[in-house]
Design an enzyme around this catalytic site. Sequence first.
Site, PDB file in Angstrom:
ATOM      1  CG  HIS A  52      -3.340  -4.309   3.467  1.00  0.00           C
ATOM      2  ND1 HIS A  52      -2.760  -3.021   4.425  1.00  0.00           N
ATOM      3  CD2 HIS A  52      -4.196  -2.513   2.880  1.00  0.00           C
ATOM      4  CE1 HIS A  52      -2.234  -2.149   4.461  1.00  0.00           C
ATOM      5  NE2 HIS A  52      -3.498  -1.466   3.131  1.00  0.00           N
ATOM      6  CD  GLU A  74      -0.992  -5.854   5.919  1.00  0.00           C
ATOM      7  OE1 GLU A  74      -0.687  -6.628   4.899  1.00  0.00           O
ATOM      8  OE2 GLU A  74      -1.121  -4.364   5.896  1.00  0.00           O
ATOM      9  CB  CYS A 125      -1.184  -0.185   1.224  1.00  0.00           C
ATOM     10  SG  CYS A 125      -2.311   1.020   1.156  1.00  0.00           S
ATOM     11  N   GLY A 160      -2.399 -13.209  38.214  1.00  0.00           N
ATOM     12  CA  GLY A 160      -3.310 -14.629  37.946  1.00  0.00           C
ATOM     13  C   GLY A 160      -3.279 -15.169  36.693  1.00  0.00           C
ATOM     14  N   GLY A 161      -3.265 -14.002  35.726  1.00  0.00           N
ATOM     15  CA  GLY A 161      -3.378 -13.940  33.950  1.00  0.00           C
ATOM     16  C   GLY A 161      -2.582 -14.563  33.618  1.00  0.00           C
ATOM     17  CB  VAL A 162      -2.245 -16.234  30.105  1.00  0.00           C
ATOM     18  CG1 VAL A 162      -0.952 -17.242  29.386  1.00  0.00           C
ATOM     19  CG2 VAL A 162      -3.620 -17.310  30.538  1.00  0.00           C
ATOM     20  CG  ASP A 163      -0.468 -11.982  28.851  1.00  0.00           C
ATOM     21  OD1 ASP A 163      -0.740 -13.201  28.281  1.00  0.00           O
ATOM     22  OD2 ASP A 163      -1.277 -10.921  28.931  1.00  0.00           O
ATOM     23  CB  SER A 164       1.341 -11.925  35.317  1.00  0.00           C
ATOM     24  OG  SER A 164       0.142 -12.942  35.847  1.00  0.00           O
TER      25      SER A 164
END
Lengths: 189, 304
Positions: free
Chosen positions: B176, B178, B86, B230-234
């Site tokens: 695009h 993507e 683009c 308590g989440g996945v990331d941390s």
Amino acid sequence: MYPDVIESVSVNEQISETIKSHHNVGGLPKKMGLKLIEPLREIFKDEVRNLGKELGISKEFINRHPFPGPGLAIRCPGEITKQKIEILRDADHIFIDQIKKFGIYDEIWQAFAAILPVKTVGVMGDKRTYEFACTLRAVTSVDGMTADYYAFDHEFLKDTSTRIINEVRGINRVTYDITSKPPGTIEWE
Amino acid sequence: MKNNKHQTLLIIDFGSQVTKLIARRLREKKIYCEIHPYQKISHSFLKTISPKAIILSGGPKSVNEQHSPKVNSIIYKLGIPILGICYGQQLMMHQLGGKVQNSKFSSEFGRAFLKLKKETKLLKGWFNTSKEVVWMSHGDHVSKIAPGFEVFAISKNAPHAVVADTKRNFYGVQFHPEVHHTPKGILLFENFLKIACFKGDWTMQAYKKEMIQNIKDIVKKDKVICGISGGVDSTVTATLLHKAINKQLTCIFVNHGFLRKNEEKEVLKMFKNNIKIPLIYADESALFMKELKGVADPEVKRKK
């Protein structure tokens, strides 16, 4: 993570616009006498999950729905009160419990309830009620960048709304949010 | 956190909302890539990154505007494949001697149909039928291609929807690839990666190893605090840090009073029994509630 970074600070602030600030990105005090380590800054949510598997974390935990750092606070538009948070916590619990019961937890990217800052009129047991309305949100997504609302069965919606109104004091109306991202965001705030 | 062991693809960002999706698509193909804003591109910067190929992203501006983003043209002299998407395509044309125009008939937003003009390696596997669906989002279009380039596909309002200089391996697409709405977009990236001879050597296993080493190098003998929600990331972060620096790590879990039902109990139990990393727990729900009293604005709320 990447979706957080793109919503908060764009690579080029001059050009694109901030959508909303993210608690994981740039939300820290300027002076804190600490250095920052962000090992997940450059990877996407599903990649974080793959990394978790690689690290030997149990699958059941890895597949948990994302939950924002500020928690229920951003699912309570308007002023937060202890009472509203308690109502919300119970409604949310029932909603998730229903999703697990119906065996569709893993089909959904993220699901939660939000309490709306408005009271509406209802009728329960021949009596007029005037209580808060809540909304349910459930979306499917691959990486959190774009999302579609989840198409629940009407049986599920009926059952869940009945449970929430019967079991949670303070809610007399249940709605379902059918906005996609974009134009909406997954969370309400 | 730098990574020099992998073949690197450099994505130069001009401010498109979907630049990150380019990285996403490439990562699915096990390609290590980095996104950097166009202003950062200099001779020494390119030397540090030493990319094997470059992708120029889309962007909201017009190349004909005076202060529109322009990238240092040394990228065209590196002798590596470049793909412009683009705005990236328009800029490439603009900088290499072509022309970009804006007219009533030059914009397309949403679904568009691409027609093949001439076979190219970039579109290998496309055009099983006479036209392919692509997703467009442009106001300007390339009106004259740069010397050395040829047109390979067109659409209704983009007479130069796919252009290439196959000698220098420079490719430009107006649509695009993507986004998911371009169904064969991934195939286009695969073709481009083949042209650039990528092996696909970036995996989560490799990432884990490198991150652990990186963390060790940064932390040395210092101590690290990791906040747990308590989440996945941390949790993944904590596990990674723990693997890298073990006892130098302290994990803290603050209950801000906005957790889900029974969440604090579940998190504590999981850290004790499954993750097996020591966790300090603090209940600060009263403090947070006090700070947020009377606040309704969502931005203020998030930052409190």
